[in-house]
Design an enzyme around this catalytic site. Structure first.
Site, PDB file in Angstrom:
ATOM      1  N   LYS A  51      26.238  22.310  38.038  1.00  0.00           N
ATOM      2  CA  LYS A  51      26.940  23.231  38.941  1.00  0.00           C
ATOM      3  C   LYS A  51      26.166  23.414  40.249  1.00  0.00           C
ATOM      4  CE  LYS A  51      29.317  25.740  35.214  1.00  0.00           C
ATOM      5  NZ  LYS A  51      29.643  27.085  34.659  1.00  0.00           N
ATOM      6  N   TYR A  89      39.641  24.659  35.763  1.00  0.00           N
ATOM      7  CA  TYR A  89      39.392  25.851  34.943  1.00  0.00           C
ATOM      8  C   TYR A  89      40.683  26.606  34.618  1.00  0.00           C
ATOM      9  CZ  TYR A  89      34.270  25.666  35.074  1.00  0.00           C
ATOM     10  OH  TYR A  89      32.956  25.320  34.869  1.00  0.00           O
ATOM     11  N   PHE A  92      37.026  36.915  35.355  1.00  0.00           N
ATOM     12  CA  PHE A  92      35.998  36.228  36.145  1.00  0.00           C
ATOM     13  C   PHE A  92      36.525  34.969  36.854  1.00  0.00           C
ATOM     14  CE2 PHE A  92      35.633  34.793  31.696  1.00  0.00           C
ATOM     15  CZ  PHE A  92      35.773  33.416  31.838  1.00  0.00           C
ATOM     16  N   THR A 110      26.258  30.543  27.116  1.00  0.00           N
ATOM     17  CA  THR A 110      26.873  30.744  28.436  1.00  0.00           C
ATOM     18  C   THR A 110      26.035  31.678  29.303  1.00  0.00           C
ATOM     19  OG1 THR A 110      29.017  30.509  27.349  1.00  0.00           O
ATOM     20  CG2 THR A 110      29.027  31.426  29.575  1.00  0.00           C
ATOM     21  N   ARG A 167      20.151  26.047  30.279  1.00  0.00           N
ATOM     22  CA  ARG A 167      20.481  27.330  30.910  1.00  0.00           C
ATOM     23  C   ARG A 167      19.292  28.293  30.875  1.00  0.00           C
ATOM     24  NH1 ARG A 167      26.722  27.458  28.727  1.00  0.00           N
ATOM     25  NH2 ARG A 167      27.712  26.839  30.692  1.00  0.00           N
ATOM     26  N   ASN A 204      25.372  29.440  36.058  1.00  0.00           N
ATOM     27  CA  ASN A 204      24.690  29.065  34.815  1.00  0.00           C
ATOM     28  C   ASN A 204      24.444  27.555  34.666  1.00  0.00           C
ATOM     29  OD1 ASN A 204      27.289  28.346  34.231  1.00  0.00           O
ATOM     30  ND2 ASN A 204      27.485  29.554  32.371  1.00  0.00           N
ATOM     31  N   HIS A 258      28.152  22.806  33.060  1.00  0.00           N
ATOM     32  CA  HIS A 258      29.384  22.861  32.264  1.00  0.00           C
ATOM     33  C   HIS A 258      29.322  21.728  31.244  1.00  0.00           C
ATOM     34  CE1 HIS A 258      33.629  22.837  31.131  1.00  0.00           C
ATOM     35  NE2 HIS A 258      33.519  21.523  31.187  1.00  0.00           N
ATOM     36  N   GLU A 260      39.100  16.474  30.361  1.00  0.00           N
ATOM     37  CA  GLU A 260      38.158  16.699  31.465  1.00  0.00           C
ATOM     38  C   GLU A 260      37.616  15.376  32.022  1.00  0.00           C
ATOM     39  OE1 GLU A 260      36.700  21.143  30.037  1.00  0.00           O
ATOM     40  OE2 GLU A 260      35.248  19.513  30.022  1.00  0.00           O
TER      41      GLU A 260
HETATM   42  N1  UDP Z   1      31.941  32.909  33.065  1.00  0.00           N
HETATM   43  C1  UDP Z   1      31.632  33.984  33.861  1.00  0.00           C
HETATM   44  N2  UDP Z   1      31.654  35.249  33.284  1.00  0.00           N
HETATM   45  C2  UDP Z   1      31.957  35.437  31.989  1.00  0.00           C
HETATM   46  C3  UDP Z   1      32.263  34.330  31.176  1.00  0.00           C
HETATM   47  C4  UDP Z   1      32.251  33.073  31.749  1.00  0.00           C
HETATM   48  O1  UDP Z   1      31.335  33.836  35.022  1.00  0.00           O
HETATM   49  O2  UDP Z   1      31.953  36.585  31.525  1.00  0.00           O
HETATM   50  C5  UDP Z   1      31.937  31.576  33.678  1.00  0.00           C
HETATM   51  C6  UDP Z   1      30.643  30.838  33.352  1.00  0.00           C
HETATM   52  O3  UDP Z   1      30.256  30.108  34.520  1.00  0.00           O
HETATM   53  C7  UDP Z   1      31.070  29.892  32.258  1.00  0.00           C
HETATM   54  C8  UDP Z   1      32.513  29.572  32.650  1.00  0.00           C
HETATM   55  O4  UDP Z   1      33.009  30.789  33.190  1.00  0.00           O
HETATM   56  O5  UDP Z   1      30.236  28.761  32.214  1.00  0.00           O
HETATM   57  C9  UDP Z   1      33.402  29.116  31.533  1.00  0.00           C
HETATM   58  O6  UDP Z   1      33.348  30.045  30.481  1.00  0.00           O
HETATM   59  P1  UDP Z   1      33.202  29.566  28.964  1.00  0.00           P
HETATM   60  O7  UDP Z   1      33.412  30.771  28.106  1.00  0.00           O
HETATM   61  O8  UDP Z   1      34.078  28.385  28.748  1.00  0.00           O
HETATM   62  O9  UDP Z   1      31.643  29.160  28.853  1.00  0.00           O
HETATM   63  P2  UDP Z   1      30.883  27.767  28.717  1.00  0.00           P
HETATM   64  O10 UDP Z   1      31.751  26.853  27.906  1.00  0.00           O
HETATM   65  O11 UDP Z   1      30.659  27.239  30.116  1.00  0.00           O
HETATM   66  O12 UDP Z   1      29.580  28.102  28.047  1.00  0.00           O
END
Ligand code: UDP
Length: 141
Positions: free
Chosen positions: A11, A51, A59, A93, A104, A114, A117, A128
Site C-alpha cells: 500500500k 474494494y 471506513f 488488520t 504489519r 496498514n 493487502h 483480484e
Molecule cells: N480498514 C480500515 N478500518 C477498519 C477496518 C478495515 O481502515 O476498521 C481498512 C484496512 O486498510 C484493511 C481494509 O480496510 O486492510 C480491508 O479490510 P479487511 O477487513 O478486509 O482487512 P484485511 O483483509 O486487509 O486484513
C-alpha cells in the site's frame, strides 16, 4: 496443501517508506514466488471497484482516499498454500494486534495505513488477480 496464487498489494504507506524489497524478502523467505508485479497509482474508480465489497462500511471513503494517496506495488504470489501463507506473513488488520515479526507489526502505522493487502480466499484471489493482471500471461516457476 495446494499450489495457489494470491494477490498482494504493498500500500502507499509502505511504498513511501521504501520497504518494497524488505516485504518481498518476507514473501521469498516463506517460499512464495513473485510471478508478476507492477506499480500503479490507482484512480478513485479503480480503488472503489477493487474494494466494492466494503462499500457499505464506515471506513470505505477513507480506505479509498488512502489507497489513491500514492503509488502501490501490486504482485501475484505463487506457492503451496499461498493465500493463507501470505495472510500469516501480513499479520492482523490492526498492526497493534499483529503478531511480532509480521509485515504489519514491522511496517504498518495504523489500521488505515496498514502496509499490505492480501486476498483472503481462493475465490477472491482469482477475482483480484484478474482485476489487475487480466490479459497478461502469468508464468509459474
Ligand atoms: N480498514 C480500515 N478500518 C477498519 C477496518 C478495515 O481502515 O476498521 C481498512 C484496512 O486498510 C484493511 C481494509 O480496510 O486492510 C480491508 O479490510 P479487511 O477487513 O478486509 O482487512 P484485511 O483483509 O486487509 O486484513
Amino acid at each position: 496443501m495446494a499450489l495457489e496464487r494470491t494477490l498482494s498489494i504493498i500500500k502507499p504507506d509502505a511504498v513511501a517508506k521504501n520497504v518494497i524489497g524488505q516485504i518481498y524478502s518476507r514473501f521469498e523467505g516463506a517460499g512464495l514466488r513473485i510471478i508478476a508485479s507492477r506499480m500503479a497509482h490507482l484512480s478513485k474508480s479503480e480503488a472503489e471497484a477493487f474494494y466494492a465489497v466494503h462499500k457499505e462500511r464506515p471506513f470505505f471513503k477513507d480506505l479509498v482516499s488512502f489507497m489513491i494517496s500514492g503509488p502501490v506495488m501490486i504482485q501475484v504470489l505463487e506457492g503451496e498454500d499461498a493465500i493463507a501463507m501470505n495472510r500469516r506473513l501480513m499479520g492482523a488488520t490492526d498492526p497493534k494486534k499483529a503478531d511480532a515479526g509480521t509485515i504489519r507489526a514491522d511496517f504498518a502505522d495504523s489500521i488505515d495505513a496498514n502496509a499490505v493487502h492480501g486476498s483472503d480466499a481462493a475465490e477472491t484471489a482469482a477475482v483480484e488477480i484478474a482485476f489487475f493482471f487480466a490479459g497478461m500471461n502469468l508464468y509459474s516457476r
